[in-house]
Design a protein around this motif. Structure first.
Motif, PDB file in Angstrom:
ATOM      1  N   PRO A 217       0.793  -1.238   0.000  1.00 46.88           N
ATOM      2  CA  PRO A 217       0.000   0.000   0.000  1.00 46.88           C
ATOM      3  C   PRO A 217       0.820   1.281   0.000  1.00 46.88           C
ATOM      4  CG  PRO A 217      -0.924  -1.586   1.546  1.00 46.88           C
ATOM      5  CD  PRO A 217       0.384  -2.149   1.080  1.00 46.88           C
ATOM      6  N   ASP A 218       2.047   1.252   0.570  1.00 42.33           N
ATOM      7  CA  ASP A 218       2.852   2.472   0.633  1.00 42.33           C
ATOM      8  C   ASP A 218       3.574   2.776  -0.682  1.00 42.33           C
ATOM      9  OD1 ASP A 218       4.725   0.493   0.591  1.00 42.33           O
ATOM     10  OD2 ASP A 218       5.757   1.092   2.436  1.00 42.33           O
ATOM     11  N   GLY A 219       3.337   1.954  -1.704  1.00 35.94           N
ATOM     12  CA  GLY A 219       3.947   2.210  -3.007  1.00 35.94           C
ATOM     13  C   GLY A 219       5.214   1.436  -3.277  1.00 35.94           C
ATOM     14  N   THR A 220       5.763   0.766  -2.262  1.00 36.37           N
ATOM     15  CA  THR A 220       6.969  -0.022  -2.483  1.00 36.37           C
ATOM     16  C   THR A 220       6.608  -1.353  -3.150  1.00 36.37           C
ATOM     17  OG1 THR A 220       6.837  -0.997  -0.272  1.00 36.37           O
ATOM     18  CG2 THR A 220       8.158   1.005  -0.527  1.00 36.37           C
ATOM     19  N   ILE A 221       7.587  -1.901  -3.804  1.00 35.41           N
ATOM     20  CA  ILE A 221       7.412  -3.174  -4.501  1.00 35.41           C
ATOM     21  C   ILE A 221       8.494  -4.137  -4.019  1.00 35.41           C
ATOM     22  CG2 ILE A 221       7.471  -4.342  -6.739  1.00 35.41           C
ATOM     23  CD1 ILE A 221       6.488  -1.758  -8.006  1.00 35.41           C
ATOM     24  N   SER A 222       8.101  -5.362  -3.728  1.00 33.12           N
ATOM     25  CA  SER A 222       9.044  -6.383  -3.281  1.00 33.12           C
ATOM     26  C   SER A 222       9.150  -7.470  -4.345  1.00 33.12           C
ATOM     27  CB  SER A 222       8.592  -6.998  -1.950  1.00 33.12           C
ATOM     28  OG  SER A 222       9.477  -8.015  -1.544  1.00 33.12           O
ATOM     29  N   LEU A 223      10.386  -7.735  -4.768  1.00 31.79           N
ATOM     30  CA  LEU A 223      10.657  -8.795  -5.724  1.00 31.79           C
ATOM     31  C   LEU A 223      11.297  -9.958  -4.967  1.00 31.79           C
ATOM     32  CD1 LEU A 223      12.235  -6.658  -8.581  1.00 31.79           C
ATOM     33  CD2 LEU A 223       9.811  -7.142  -8.156  1.00 31.79           C
ATOM     34  N   SER A 224      10.899 -11.160  -5.285  1.00 29.72           N
ATOM     35  CA  SER A 224      11.403 -12.328  -4.576  1.00 29.72           C
ATOM     36  C   SER A 224      11.881 -13.383  -5.562  1.00 29.72           C
ATOM     37  CB  SER A 224      10.308 -12.916  -3.672  1.00 29.72           C
ATOM     38  OG  SER A 224      10.755 -14.087  -3.039  1.00 29.72           O
ATOM     39  N   ILE A 243      20.083  -4.570 -19.311  1.00 31.70           N
ATOM     40  CA  ILE A 243      21.380  -5.167 -19.646  1.00 31.70           C
ATOM     41  C   ILE A 243      22.429  -4.813 -18.597  1.00 31.70           C
ATOM     42  CG2 ILE A 243      23.213  -5.259 -21.367  1.00 31.70           C
ATOM     43  CD1 ILE A 243      21.138  -4.649 -23.494  1.00 31.70           C
ATOM     44  N   ASP A 244      22.596  -3.535 -18.355  1.00 29.16           N
ATOM     45  CA  ASP A 244      23.588  -3.094 -17.369  1.00 29.16           C
ATOM     46  C   ASP A 244      22.972  -2.131 -16.363  1.00 29.16           C
ATOM     47  OD1 ASP A 244      25.778  -4.500 -18.538  1.00 29.16           O
ATOM     48  OD2 ASP A 244      25.771  -3.001 -20.144  1.00 29.16           O
ATOM     49  N   GLY A 245      21.662  -2.258 -16.134  1.00 27.96           N
ATOM     50  CA  GLY A 245      20.990  -1.311 -15.257  1.00 27.96           C
ATOM     51  C   GLY A 245      21.415  -1.464 -13.805  1.00 27.96           C
ATOM     52  N   ALA A 246      21.587  -0.337 -13.119  1.00 31.18           N
ATOM     53  CA  ALA A 246      21.956  -0.355 -11.704  1.00 31.18           C
ATOM     54  C   ALA A 246      20.752  -0.762 -10.859  1.00 31.18           C
ATOM     55  CB  ALA A 246      22.465   1.016 -11.273  1.00 31.18           C
ATOM     56  N   ILE A 247      21.019  -1.478  -9.775  1.00 25.79           N
ATOM     57  CA  ILE A 247      19.971  -1.933  -8.867  1.00 25.79           C
ATOM     58  C   ILE A 247      19.996  -1.058  -7.628  1.00 25.79           C
ATOM     59  CG2 ILE A 247      19.107  -3.866  -7.512  1.00 25.79           C
ATOM     60  CD1 ILE A 247      18.921  -4.306 -10.492  1.00 25.79           C
ATOM     61  N   TRP A 248      18.835  -0.451  -7.328  1.00 28.45           N
ATOM     62  CA  TRP A 248      18.703   0.382  -6.145  1.00 28.45           C
ATOM     63  C   TRP A 248      17.578  -0.189  -5.292  1.00 28.45           C
ATOM     64  CZ3 TRP A 248      22.453   3.867  -5.509  1.00 28.45           C
ATOM     65  CH2 TRP A 248      23.129   4.319  -6.641  1.00 28.45           C
ATOM     66  N   GLY A 249      17.861  -0.439  -4.045  1.00 29.26           N
ATOM     67  CA  GLY A 249      16.825  -0.954  -3.164  1.00 29.26           C
ATOM     68  C   GLY A 249      17.428  -1.722  -2.003  1.00 29.26           C
ATOM     69  N   LYS A 250      16.551  -2.190  -1.134  1.00 26.47           N
ATOM     70  CA  LYS A 250      16.956  -2.934   0.052  1.00 26.47           C
ATOM     71  C   LYS A 250      16.929  -4.422  -0.262  1.00 26.47           C
ATOM     72  CE  LYS A 250      15.714  -3.645   4.917  1.00 26.47           C
ATOM     73  NZ  LYS A 250      14.721  -3.307   5.966  1.00 26.47           N
ATOM     74  N   GLU A 251      18.085  -5.073  -0.165  1.00 26.39           N
ATOM     75  CA  GLU A 251      18.184  -6.485  -0.527  1.00 26.39           C
ATOM     76  C   GLU A 251      18.348  -7.337   0.724  1.00 26.39           C
ATOM     77  OE1 GLU A 251      20.412  -9.102  -4.012  1.00 26.39           O
ATOM     78  OE2 GLU A 251      21.013  -7.043  -3.589  1.00 26.39           O
ATOM     79  N   ASN A 252      17.669  -8.478   0.756  1.00 31.09           N
ATOM     80  CA  ASN A 252      17.738  -9.408   1.877  1.00 31.09           C
ATOM     81  C   ASN A 252      17.951 -10.819   1.355  1.00 31.09           C
ATOM     82  OD1 ASN A 252      17.073  -7.751   4.349  1.00 31.09           O
ATOM     83  ND2 ASN A 252      15.293  -7.283   3.088  1.00 31.09           N
ATOM     84  N   SER A 253      18.602 -11.636   2.172  1.00 27.80           N
ATOM     85  CA  SER A 253      18.848 -13.028   1.790  1.00 27.80           C
ATOM     86  C   SER A 253      18.569 -13.948   2.972  1.00 27.80           C
ATOM     87  CB  SER A 253      20.299 -13.212   1.332  1.00 27.80           C
ATOM     88  OG  SER A 253      20.607 -14.570   1.136  1.00 27.80           O
ATOM     89  N   SER A 254      17.984 -15.095   2.685  1.00 25.33           N
ATOM     90  CA  SER A 254      17.726 -16.083   3.732  1.00 25.33           C
ATOM     91  C   SER A 254      18.981 -16.848   4.107  1.00 25.33           C
ATOM     92  CB  SER A 254      16.661 -17.079   3.257  1.00 25.33           C
ATOM     93  OG  SER A 254      17.159 -17.852   2.170  1.00 25.33           O
ATOM     94  N   PRO A 274       9.501   3.559  -4.165  1.00 27.63           N
ATOM     95  CA  PRO A 274       8.280   4.045  -4.813  1.00 27.63           C
ATOM     96  C   PRO A 274       8.625   4.836  -6.074  1.00 27.63           C
ATOM     97  CG  PRO A 274       8.189   4.438  -2.446  1.00 27.63           C
ATOM     98  CD  PRO A 274       9.572   3.963  -2.739  1.00 27.63           C
ATOM     99  N   GLY A 275       7.834   4.656  -7.096  1.00 30.70           N
ATOM    100  CA  GLY A 275       8.085   5.303  -8.376  1.00 30.70           C
ATOM    101  C   GLY A 275       8.696   4.361  -9.389  1.00 30.70           C
ATOM    102  N   ASP A 276       9.376   3.323  -8.912  1.00 32.62           N
ATOM    103  CA  ASP A 276       9.918   2.298  -9.800  1.00 32.62           C
ATOM    104  C   ASP A 276       8.821   1.278 -10.059  1.00 32.62           C
ATOM    105  OD1 ASP A 276      11.295   0.242 -11.082  1.00 32.62           O
ATOM    106  OD2 ASP A 276      13.123   0.582  -9.918  1.00 32.62           O
ATOM    107  N   THR A 277       8.506   1.019 -11.307  1.00 31.27           N
ATOM    108  CA  THR A 277       7.406   0.117 -11.649  1.00 31.27           C
ATOM    109  C   THR A 277       7.754  -1.354 -11.437  1.00 31.27           C
ATOM    110  OG1 THR A 277       8.097   0.020 -13.964  1.00 31.27           O
ATOM    111  CG2 THR A 277       6.535   1.760 -13.340  1.00 31.27           C
ATOM    112  N   GLY A 278       9.031  -1.656 -11.282  1.00 33.66           N
ATOM    113  CA  GLY A 278       9.436  -3.044 -11.098  1.00 33.66           C
ATOM    114  C   GLY A 278       9.584  -3.818 -12.385  1.00 33.66           C
TER     115      GLY A 278
END
Length: 343
Positions: A217-224, A243-254, A274-278
């Motif tokens: 709901p807050d506009g963030t998107i989570s990719l798994s 192809i060479d796009g930079a990744i911005w975001g919070k990353e987590n690993s199990s 927010p603002g990134d369509t994913g």
């Protein structure tokens, strides 16, 4: 005070534990060997003993006082070690059960409550990578308190509790040193060689990969990205965009975790701003059972228009089915009336 150095075989068990930390060129891949011992008893009686052993985070064996059986979980490890070697290790553990009780008696000799139950614990870890010792640890504990440990790289025993000072003198004795050499050669190096030289008997499996996309709901998107069912455990997962796009975001690993079937599991997630369509994101998976790194695009979110099309299609199908049923019912009734008229 018990004369530990003169008790026959008192320290043979402890020697068996320390052999896990000998350095030997066995295999170039990274491996970890870990054994955990838990003994419960009084200075006079040993009530319970549980031993659990792991190779590369996969439980390969266990032993308990009630059954007096060394159970090997993975069939390929049992075959690699051989029945004779496993039975020999089992007899050794049975013969040294009382050493746990002697250890409890020695470490609690100054306690006034002699009937009190105590829990003696041992933790052993050894890691090898490219034939280089990456780290190892032997640690002893009693009733939840650390007693003494040795780091194989430093080679010095460190007393963590005053009651372990006498024990330090014992493990550094010449008797201990000679016994440790024997058990190192036969049960640590020998067992590890048997396992890793026959590791090809273990069926290698590629990962099954699942990628998902979730909006909040807050506009963030989570990719798994989840990889599961793979062996060996070494695997690499990372995100890419375009192809060479930079990744911005919070990353987590199990972290790489074992499944119940002795395969492994790893999940990484990426929370984008927010603002990134994913769109345009993909999970890249690299594993030894894949010919080349595999790319798994993130599925695009269904649009509202597509959802309306699906809903309308379902509605029309329902109306068509109902209409057919009504027509069939009227036809059946009409045929019944005609047959009745002829009769």
């Amino acid at each position: 005070m018990v004369n530990w150095r003169k008790e026959r075989g008192s320290f043979s068990f402890w020697v068996l534990i320390l052999v896990l930390f000998a350095v030997q060129e066995i295999q170039t891949a990274h491996h970890k060997h870990e054994v955990k011992f838990t003994a419960v008893g009084t200075p006079q009686t040993l009530f319970d003993l549980l031993i659990v052993a792991f190779v590369d985070d996969v439980q390969w064996g266990s032993y308990n006082k009630a059954s007096h059986q060394l159970a090997v979980k993975a069939a390929w490890i049992s075959e690699a070690m051989g029945t004779t070697f496993i039975e020999e290790m089992q007899r050794l553990l049975i013969n040294h059960e009382q050493d746990f009780q002697r250890a409890i008696r020695h470490l609690t000799r100054n306690d006034t409550k002699t009937e009190r139950n105590h829990t003696l614990q041992f933790r052993f870890e050894c890691e090898l990578g490219d034939n280089i010792l990456l780290g190892s640890l032997v640690k002893y504990g009693l009733d939840g308190e650390d007693l003494i440990q040795i780091d194989r790289l430093e080679g010095q025993w460190t007393v963590l509790n005053p009651r372990a000072h006498g024990f330090k003198f014992t493990v550094e004795s010449p008797f201990w040193t000679e016994e440790r050499k024997h058990y190192t050669k036969k049960y640590c190096v020998g067992a590890m060689q048997k396992i890793f030289q026959k590791s090809s008997m273990r069926k290698n499996l590629p990962p099954e990969v699942y990628v998902s996309h979730q909006d909040f709901p807050d506009g963030t998107i989570s990719l798994s990205c989840t990889a599961t069912g793979f062996y060996p455990p070494s695997i690499l997962l990372h995100w890419k965009k375009g192809i060479d796009g930079a990744i911005w975001g919070k990353e987590n690993s199990s972290g790489t975790l074992p499944n119940s079937d002795d395969t492994f599991y790893l999940r990484i997630s990426l929370e984008i701003q927010p603002g990134d369509t994913g769109t345009g994101y993909a999970c890249v998976v690299d594993h030894s059972q894949l010919e080349t790194p595999a790319v798994y695009p993130v599925p695009e979110k269904s649009s509202k228009w597509n959802l309306w099309v699906v809903a309308l299609s379902i509605l029309l199908a329902a109306i068509l089915m109902i209409s057919c049923f009504v027509i069939f019912a009227k036809w059946k009734k009409r045929m019944a009336e005609i047959l009745e008229w002829f009769v």
